[in-house]
Design a protein around this motif. Sequence first.
Motif, PDB file in Angstrom:
ATOM      1  N   THR A 229      91.543  59.626  77.878  1.00  0.00           N
ATOM      2  CA  THR A 229      91.490  60.922  78.553  1.00  0.00           C
ATOM      3  C   THR A 229      91.249  62.046  77.551  1.00  0.00           C
ATOM      4  OG1 THR A 229      93.259  60.006  79.939  1.00  0.00           O
ATOM      5  CG2 THR A 229      92.663  62.292  80.325  1.00  0.00           C
ATOM      6  N   ILE A 230      91.941  61.958  76.427  1.00  0.00           N
ATOM      7  CA  ILE A 230      91.830  63.003  75.399  1.00  0.00           C
ATOM      8  C   ILE A 230      91.758  62.350  74.015  1.00  0.00           C
ATOM      9  CG2 ILE A 230      92.915  65.056  74.357  1.00  0.00           C
ATOM     10  CD1 ILE A 230      94.549  65.368  76.957  1.00  0.00           C
ATOM     11  N   SER A 231      90.859  62.833  73.186  1.00  0.00           N
ATOM     12  CA  SER A 231      90.842  62.497  71.767  1.00  0.00           C
ATOM     13  C   SER A 231      90.848  63.796  70.992  1.00  0.00           C
ATOM     14  CB  SER A 231      89.596  61.694  71.386  1.00  0.00           C
ATOM     15  OG  SER A 231      89.635  60.409  71.956  1.00  0.00           O
ATOM     16  N   GLY A 232      91.442  63.764  69.803  1.00  0.00           N
ATOM     17  CA  GLY A 232      91.480  65.017  69.068  1.00  0.00           C
ATOM     18  C   GLY A 232      91.781  64.893  67.600  1.00  0.00           C
ATOM     19  N   VAL A 233      91.559  66.019  66.910  1.00  0.00           N
ATOM     20  CA  VAL A 233      91.899  66.198  65.497  1.00  0.00           C
ATOM     21  C   VAL A 233      92.734  67.465  65.407  1.00  0.00           C
ATOM     22  CG1 VAL A 233      91.013  66.625  63.188  1.00  0.00           C
ATOM     23  CG2 VAL A 233      89.736  65.152  64.736  1.00  0.00           C
ATOM     24  N   ALA A 234      93.846  67.393  64.688  1.00  0.00           N
ATOM     25  CA  ALA A 234      94.682  68.594  64.514  1.00  0.00           C
ATOM     26  C   ALA A 234      95.017  68.755  63.045  1.00  0.00           C
ATOM     27  CB  ALA A 234      95.954  68.475  65.342  1.00  0.00           C
ATOM     28  N   ARG A 235      95.089  70.005  62.619  1.00  0.00           N
ATOM     29  CA  ARG A 235      95.401  70.314  61.221  1.00  0.00           C
ATOM     30  C   ARG A 235      96.572  71.286  61.187  1.00  0.00           C
ATOM     31  NH1 ARG A 235      90.320  69.844  58.143  1.00  0.00           N
ATOM     32  NH2 ARG A 235      90.842  71.651  56.890  1.00  0.00           N
ATOM     33  N   SER A 236      97.450  71.110  60.198  1.00  0.00           N
ATOM     34  CA  SER A 236      98.624  71.984  60.107  1.00  0.00           C
ATOM     35  C   SER A 236      98.281  73.344  59.500  1.00  0.00           C
ATOM     36  CB  SER A 236      99.739  71.310  59.302  1.00  0.00           C
ATOM     37  OG  SER A 236      99.327  71.067  57.975  1.00  0.00           O
ATOM     38  N   LEU A 237      97.056  73.506  59.018  1.00  0.00           N
ATOM     39  CA  LEU A 237      96.592  74.803  58.526  1.00  0.00           C
ATOM     40  C   LEU A 237      95.371  75.233  59.326  1.00  0.00           C
ATOM     41  CD1 LEU A 237      96.795  74.848  54.623  1.00  0.00           C
ATOM     42  CD2 LEU A 237      97.881  76.418  56.211  1.00  0.00           C
ATOM     43  N   ASN A 238      95.416  76.443  59.836  1.00  0.00           N
ATOM     44  CA  ASN A 238      94.303  76.990  60.609  1.00  0.00           C
ATOM     45  C   ASN A 238      93.549  77.971  59.715  1.00  0.00           C
ATOM     46  OD1 ASN A 238      92.565  78.187  62.387  1.00  0.00           O
ATOM     47  ND2 ASN A 238      94.133  79.087  63.699  1.00  0.00           N
TER      48      ASN A 238
ATOM     49  N   TYR B 105      70.761  82.901  66.898  1.00  0.00           N
ATOM     50  CA  TYR B 105      71.222  81.522  66.651  1.00  0.00           C
ATOM     51  C   TYR B 105      72.731  81.566  66.364  1.00  0.00           C
ATOM     52  CZ  TYR B 105      70.852  76.678  64.913  1.00  0.00           C
ATOM     53  OH  TYR B 105      70.979  75.319  64.737  1.00  0.00           O
ATOM     54  N   LYS B 106      73.501  81.534  67.459  1.00  0.00           N
ATOM     55  CA  LYS B 106      74.957  81.685  67.336  1.00  0.00           C
ATOM     56  C   LYS B 106      75.624  80.341  67.591  1.00  0.00           C
ATOM     57  CE  LYS B 106      74.673  86.412  69.127  1.00  0.00           C
ATOM     58  NZ  LYS B 106      73.253  86.369  69.561  1.00  0.00           N
ATOM     59  N   ILE B 107      76.116  79.745  66.510  1.00  0.00           N
ATOM     60  CA  ILE B 107      76.772  78.433  66.602  1.00  0.00           C
ATOM     61  C   ILE B 107      78.187  78.550  66.028  1.00  0.00           C
ATOM     62  CG2 ILE B 107      76.629  75.978  66.011  1.00  0.00           C
ATOM     63  CD1 ILE B 107      74.263  76.907  67.674  1.00  0.00           C
ATOM     64  N   GLU B 108      79.164  77.989  66.750  1.00  0.00           N
ATOM     65  CA  GLU B 108      80.545  77.988  66.238  1.00  0.00           C
ATOM     66  C   GLU B 108      80.619  77.213  64.917  1.00  0.00           C
ATOM     67  OE1 GLU B 108      83.677  79.197  67.462  1.00  0.00           O
ATOM     68  OE2 GLU B 108      82.301  80.485  68.574  1.00  0.00           O
ATOM     69  N   PRO B 109      81.499  77.601  63.988  1.00  0.00           N
ATOM     70  CA  PRO B 109      81.623  76.857  62.717  1.00  0.00           C
ATOM     71  C   PRO B 109      82.096  75.420  62.942  1.00  0.00           C
ATOM     72  CG  PRO B 109      83.375  78.486  62.945  1.00  0.00           C
ATOM     73  CD  PRO B 109      82.401  78.759  64.038  1.00  0.00           C
ATOM     74  N   SER B 110      81.949  74.593  61.897  1.00  0.00           N
ATOM     75  CA  SER B 110      82.079  73.142  62.076  1.00  0.00           C
ATOM     76  C   SER B 110      83.457  72.584  61.764  1.00  0.00           C
ATOM     77  CB  SER B 110      81.049  72.425  61.190  1.00  0.00           C
ATOM     78  OG  SER B 110      81.263  72.751  59.834  1.00  0.00           O
ATOM     79  N   GLN B 111      84.498  73.416  61.814  1.00  0.00           N
ATOM     80  CA  GLN B 111      85.842  72.931  61.494  1.00  0.00           C
ATOM     81  C   GLN B 111      86.247  71.799  62.433  1.00  0.00           C
ATOM     82  OE1 GLN B 111      88.783  75.918  61.755  1.00  0.00           O
ATOM     83  NE2 GLN B 111      90.441  74.661  61.013  1.00  0.00           N
ATOM     84  N   GLY B 112      86.873  70.749  61.853  1.00  0.00           N
ATOM     85  CA  GLY B 112      87.397  69.659  62.668  1.00  0.00           C
ATOM     86  C   GLY B 112      86.680  68.350  62.489  1.00  0.00           C
ATOM     87  N   THR B 113      85.552  68.342  61.775  1.00  0.00           N
ATOM     88  CA  THR B 113      84.803  67.091  61.616  1.00  0.00           C
ATOM     89  C   THR B 113      85.192  66.386  60.327  1.00  0.00           C
ATOM     90  OG1 THR B 113      83.017  68.142  60.407  1.00  0.00           O
ATOM     91  CG2 THR B 113      82.840  68.147  62.794  1.00  0.00           C
ATOM     92  N   HIS B 114      84.894  65.095  60.272  1.00  0.00           N
ATOM     93  CA  HIS B 114      85.092  64.331  59.031  1.00  0.00           C
ATOM     94  C   HIS B 114      84.282  64.969  57.913  1.00  0.00           C
ATOM     95  CE1 HIS B 114      86.510  60.244  60.748  1.00  0.00           C
ATOM     96  NE2 HIS B 114      87.520  60.966  60.330  1.00  0.00           N
ATOM     97  N   PHE B 115      83.085  65.411  58.267  1.00  0.00           N
ATOM     98  CA  PHE B 115      82.198  66.062  57.306  1.00  0.00           C
ATOM     99  C   PHE B 115      82.911  67.258  56.689  1.00  0.00           C
ATOM    100  CE2 PHE B 115      78.992  69.176  56.239  1.00  0.00           C
ATOM    101  CZ  PHE B 115      77.996  68.433  55.654  1.00  0.00           C
ATOM    102  N   PHE B 116      83.523  68.036  57.539  1.00  0.00           N
ATOM    103  CA  PHE B 116      84.229  69.231  57.102  1.00  0.00           C
ATOM    104  C   PHE B 116      85.421  68.861  56.227  1.00  0.00           C
ATOM    105  CE2 PHE B 116      86.987  72.936  57.832  1.00  0.00           C
ATOM    106  CZ  PHE B 116      86.090  73.955  57.600  1.00  0.00           C
ATOM    107  N   GLN B 117      86.119  67.785  56.604  1.00  0.00           N
ATOM    108  CA  GLN B 117      87.274  67.313  55.820  1.00  0.00           C
ATOM    109  C   GLN B 117      86.850  66.961  54.398  1.00  0.00           C
ATOM    110  OE1 GLN B 117      90.412  67.059  55.888  1.00  0.00           O
ATOM    111  NE2 GLN B 117      90.909  65.484  54.398  1.00  0.00           N
ATOM    112  N   ASN B 118      85.736  66.251  54.260  1.00  0.00           N
ATOM    113  CA  ASN B 118      85.259  65.890  52.924  1.00  0.00           C
ATOM    114  C   ASN B 118      84.942  67.127  52.105  1.00  0.00           C
ATOM    115  OD1 ASN B 118      85.388  63.086  52.977  1.00  0.00           O
ATOM    116  ND2 ASN B 118      83.510  62.944  54.147  1.00  0.00           N
ATOM    117  N   LEU B 119      84.337  68.097  52.763  1.00  0.00           N
ATOM    118  CA  LEU B 119      83.964  69.335  52.081  1.00  0.00           C
ATOM    119  C   LEU B 119      85.175  70.001  51.456  1.00  0.00           C
ATOM    120  CD1 LEU B 119      80.986  70.046  52.494  1.00  0.00           C
ATOM    121  CD2 LEU B 119      81.695  71.885  53.991  1.00  0.00           C
ATOM    122  N   THR B 120      86.228  70.156  52.236  1.00  0.00           N
ATOM    123  CA  THR B 120      87.424  70.835  51.749  1.00  0.00           C
ATOM    124  C   THR B 120      88.159  69.979  50.722  1.00  0.00           C
ATOM    125  OG1 THR B 120      88.736  69.957  53.573  1.00  0.00           O
ATOM    126  CG2 THR B 120      87.698  72.082  53.893  1.00  0.00           C
ATOM    127  N   SER B 121      88.085  68.651  50.877  1.00  0.00           N
ATOM    128  CA  SER B 121      88.826  67.763  49.979  1.00  0.00           C
ATOM    129  C   SER B 121      88.301  67.819  48.557  1.00  0.00           C
ATOM    130  CB  SER B 121      88.748  66.316  50.480  1.00  0.00           C
ATOM    131  OG  SER B 121      89.298  66.235  51.763  1.00  0.00           O
TER     132      SER B 121
END
Length: 987
Positions: free
Chosen positions: A615-624, A908-924
């Motif tokens: 029903t639901i899948s998600g990613v959550a982070r303790s820092l916004n 060309y208005k697109i929301e930023p990509s926070q929440g993806t594995h791609f994004f996780q690697n970037l920050t890591s």
Amino acid sequence: MEKLPDIKAFRFKDTSFANLMTKRIFNVLLIATKYDSFMLEDDGRIDEQIFNEYTSLNLNYPPRFTQVYSEDEAIRKISENHYELIIQMPNMDDTDIFSTAKHIKELYPETPFIVLTPFSKEVSKRLSSEDLSGVDYVFSWLGNPDLLLAIIKLIEDSMNVEHDTESVGVQVILLIEDSVRFYSSALPTLFKIVMEASKEFSKEALNEHQQMLRMRGRPKIMLARTFEEAVDIYKKYYNNILGVITDMSYAHGGTKDKLAGYNFVKWMRKQRRFAPVVFTSSEVKNKAYADELGCSFIDKNSKSFPRDLKKQVVNNFGFGDFIIIDPETGNEIMRIRNLKDMQKNIFNIPDASIEYHLSHDHFSRFFYSRAMFPLAEWLKRIAVTDFSSMEEARQIIYDMIIKYRKVKNSGIVATFDKDRFDEFSNFARMGDGSIGGKGRSIAFIDNIIKEHLELNEDNKISVKIPRTVVLCTDIFDEFMETNDLYPIALSEKSDDEILRCFFRAGLPDRLIEDFMVFLDAIDAPIAVRSSSLLEDSHYQPFAGVYSTYMIPLMKDKYDTLGLLSKAIKAVYASVFYKDSKTYMTATQNLIDQEKMAIVIQEAVGTNYEDHFYPTISGVARSLNFYPIGNERPEEGIANIVLGLGKYIVEGGSNLRFSPAHPHNIVQLSSVDLALRDTQRFFYALDTKNIQKEFTTNDGFNLLKLNIKDAEKDGSIKYISSTYDPVDQVIYDGYYDSGRKIISFANVLQHNVFPLAEILQQVLKIGQSEMGRAVEIEFAVDLKDKGEGIFYLLQIRPIVQNKELQIEDLSRIKPEDEILHSNNALGHGVISDVHDIIYVKTKNFNAANNTKIATEIDKLNAEFLEKEKNYILVGPGRWGSSDSWLGIPVKWPQISNAQVLVELTLDNYKIEPSQGTHFFQNLTSFGVGYFSINPFTSNDGLFDEDYLNKQPAVFETDYIRHVQFSNPMVIKINGKKNIGTVLKPEQI
């Protein structure tokens, strides 16, 4: 002829081994966060490995680990108890990370103090400039559970070597190496070689007390880090040196000597001519010096360094094949590789050969080299003339081997027990190796759930992990070695060719029965996930680099077994795909050091005729990192979708909300936004067309469905709102007519399921237990109103570079900046980047995004080769799988970007990509991330005109590459989310 001695009586007489290894480490103080200590103790079952080792040595008290979280607590513990060893995993975020070591060493100078650090470029750079006066050894934690055991053994060996070499002639292997990175890799390999046989022998049940004592005679391993230290060790244990492994370059006389190893071996040869030597060096030209001295050579840069090291040690230090020869001609008759080979071929050895080898103690030497001391000692004491015939000799050796093998293979209780595994089982493992990063995180989650009862206070709602079985890394090793796959895997073959070769290989037959028991216990499709040693580890998570396959349950269990086998092989193969190899190079890891465990999980969701999804899948982070309105960064952020979580990973439209403010959702703030920016498609597993061939695309059997399909399934009853086109109003809840919008309104605002509350709890507990900010993956199987199961799928640290940055960046003049963002991620100052690549905004058209990705990939490869970084600027989401939403690059295609900038253009208005594995690697990787919207809301700055005036190193219709002679300065204040890139001339 004398009667052959009774082996039991012989053992009782030989008591000298009881005096070996008398100085031991009984108490280890571990200074680390809960997550770090869990990773060290539970991953690879360090306690169990040490317990087995100590039991085999007839010691009643294996080392006990005491965990503390601060320096004050550590000093208090040391004052109350005696510790033979202190190990610290310092938080690399701290300014003075070795202050604890210096302080404790001043108070307790005799206690060895070890520092374990994660490996990364940043850590290595910091170590080179730190004061390590309080530290005896620094080790690099590479996710290898054998390292902790090797550290304990190294310290114990140094405590006992003097007595043990003198009393019974215990041998010494000398490792000369000053690189933390390499001795952290080499020591576990060395200890594994000398301890493998003794570990197996620890299961010996015949007269255990005396039998086990003999195993204390294993070769000691000593580490020298300078020329002088090596000379001292060699002089002291001259008669006991089994072999030397030496780097070519290390300190000699207080300065770095590029030929220290060469000079040491020349000196050593004058003392003892024939001691075997293996050279290791990162410079291939040094092989000439090794050749000159008749020594072996290993290239440190080789992808297969650990395997090369093992091969050279085995071949040179007496651990290699037992070559049976004809004593008259000297010709080789056969090779005995291991104990099983000996058992199989003992009756095929000619009389003359067996008499020759027995009379020269070659059989006992074979057993000694493998730490099979009882067999070696027993045979060595028997003269060849004691046997009535060589046939009797063969039979006695055979009988001894059979008895030894039976005993060593008994009493081993696999964690996965097919007689006990059923539908009530939760987490099990097959194999004896590591469970890998993802497996470790799942085990950690399971531990959290058990400790925090408050998560399961509601009887109708449970928080749990899916039923999980992990194939440990030793099964991966066996699969690779048995099928001789490394030459193919490490080659330049295409991903498809590698996958085909892996499919042709066979998994160990013994797994079939265990798999069938697992399949009996589940009633849902299966997710087969990668769980590599490096995946989700600190400071370099490999999130999303490897594959995850889902397979349906078939009517015939053997058909399901076939799919499961293919999925496992496909995940193994993904370690060696082109993207993985590029990623390894970018992170300075060795592909051969990567070991893959496999997480086999019961998938979360419901069957709907011919497809399956939650029903639901998600990613959550303790820092916004993008707080909106009254949201605060520390309250966290979540992104959720209907269906499989792959939709979020690939950057599909999802619902973003702060668990502390579930009523405030920007995407639902207006009808237009809700219609435009909410989810329209979702992923489900295809359970009908199950004969599809596996491909390198792990989503080959997933269906991309639209919301109308979900409406037919009846799955969106509690997670949708209804749009009335007549009144142009969106009503919370599901109604028969009107377009359905995936708003999760009843879940987030009307508490049909307390998702926001559970996420707040889990994020708070996860961050507390890990000691740092976390990201979790989850899924919800919503059964009915107020009933459901929240599944925790994964937890990993969010890595941040917290280099101090207190300057007020908002006061910098715009004319001094190339880029400015008020939505920046990262922290610190970077001042060694000369290059910027940007997508031209004039005449930008998203239809060209795929071509742009190809051009950037080529440029990144050049930067990778030169080991240089650059700033990358472009419109939309980087890494989106939908090319209309942004440039569809994969992480390896932009791996050398130091700052990544996402622009919002006027059209060309697109929301930023926070929440993806791609994004996780970037920050890591500590890569700066800027979100800039300069064209519509003046939110940030991008001085493209300035860049356009600079000469281009490279330019196409779509992109420009500008290189400055002076570096740009990048400054990011992560707490205030402000980032800037200054023009070079402003330095």
